[in-house]
Design an enzyme around this catalytic site. Sequence first.
Site, short mmCIF file in Angstrom:
data_model
loop_
_atom_site.label_atom_id
_atom_site.label_comp_id
_atom_site.label_asym_id
_atom_site.label_seq_id
_atom_site.Cartn_x
_atom_site.Cartn_y
_atom_site.Cartn_z
N THR A 18 0.94 -1.20 -0.13
CA THR A 18 0.04 0.09 -0.09
C THR A 18 0.91 1.32 -0.02
OG1 THR A 18 -1.81 -1.09 1.07
CG2 THR A 18 -1.65 1.46 1.45
N ASP A 110 -5.56 1.01 -10.74
CA ASP A 110 -4.29 1.59 -10.66
C ASP A 110 -4.00 1.91 -11.99
OD1 ASP A 110 -4.37 -1.09 -11.38
OD2 ASP A 110 -2.53 -1.65 -10.49
#
Length: 269
Positions: A18, A110
Site C-alpha cells: 500500500t 491503478d
Amino acid sequence: MSFSGVNIIAISVGNTRTAIGHFIDGELQPAARFLNTDQAGINSAVKSAWNDLRDTDSPTILIASVNDPIADALQRDFEDLAPEQVYRAEVDFPIPIGRQLDAQAKPGVDRLLNAAAAFSRLKQACIIVDAGTAITVDFVDGEGTFQGGAIAPGAAMQLASLHQHTASLPDVKFDKPDSESFGRNTKQAMLQGVYFGIQGMVRRLVENYAEAYGAFPMVIATGGDAQTIFEDEELVERIVPDLTLIGLALTAQTHLYGLASDATESTSD
C-alpha cells in the site's frame, strides 16, 4: 501539472503493498509504502498525514484499490478517523480518463489512475508501464482515451514461479543481473531471464502499439521495480514512482474541489 488547493491523503492499495502520500495545497509530501499485512504501519502513517491536513481547506482521504479485502478493512479504520471524508476512486466517482474498451471490461483502478496522470502530465499519446506485482503495459491515445493494454507476471512473481514449480531452482530475490552477457550460475541465469524478458516484452508491445497508432508514443514507467528494470533502457523516457498517487490527486481535483481536469471522463464501448 498543478493541483493547487488539493488537500488529500492518497492511498493506493496494491496486490502486495500500500502506497500512502498526502498532498498539501497540491504538493505531494514524501510517500511511504507498506506491506499490506502491516496494517498498524499503514494506520499510523495515515493518522500522521491527517494531522498535517487537519487544518487545511476540505481535507479528504481518497483510496484506490486492486485488493478490496485489504482496502475495505482500512477504509473502516479511516472512517473512524475522518467521518464523511473518505472516498473510493471508481466507486464514489470515476477516474477522469476516457475509455475505449469492451463493454464488460473492468480495468484495474491503478491502471486507470496511471493513465489519467500520465496523459494529464504529457498532453500526448503515451504508453504507461507499471512494473510491480504484475507488469502492465497500457496505451492512451492523443485524445486522452485509455485503449487497454497487456498484463503479465511481475519480476518477483516470475522468480517465485520458477522456484515453486521446479525441483531445483532456488528462491531468488529480484535484482538487476550482473553485467556478464551470460548467466554463469543458476541465480544469475534466472535474473537474466526475468530482467531481459520483461524488457523484451515491453519493447515488443511498444512497437505493436506504435504500429497500430501510426506514431511512436512517449513511454513512461512506474511501479516498485521500474527503476531497476528501466533506468538504463532508452525506450523509457521517464520514470515516475508516484504516478498512481498523482492520478488520485487529479481525481480529487476533478470531483472534490470543483476544478476542471485535462483528461476526459467519457466512456465508450
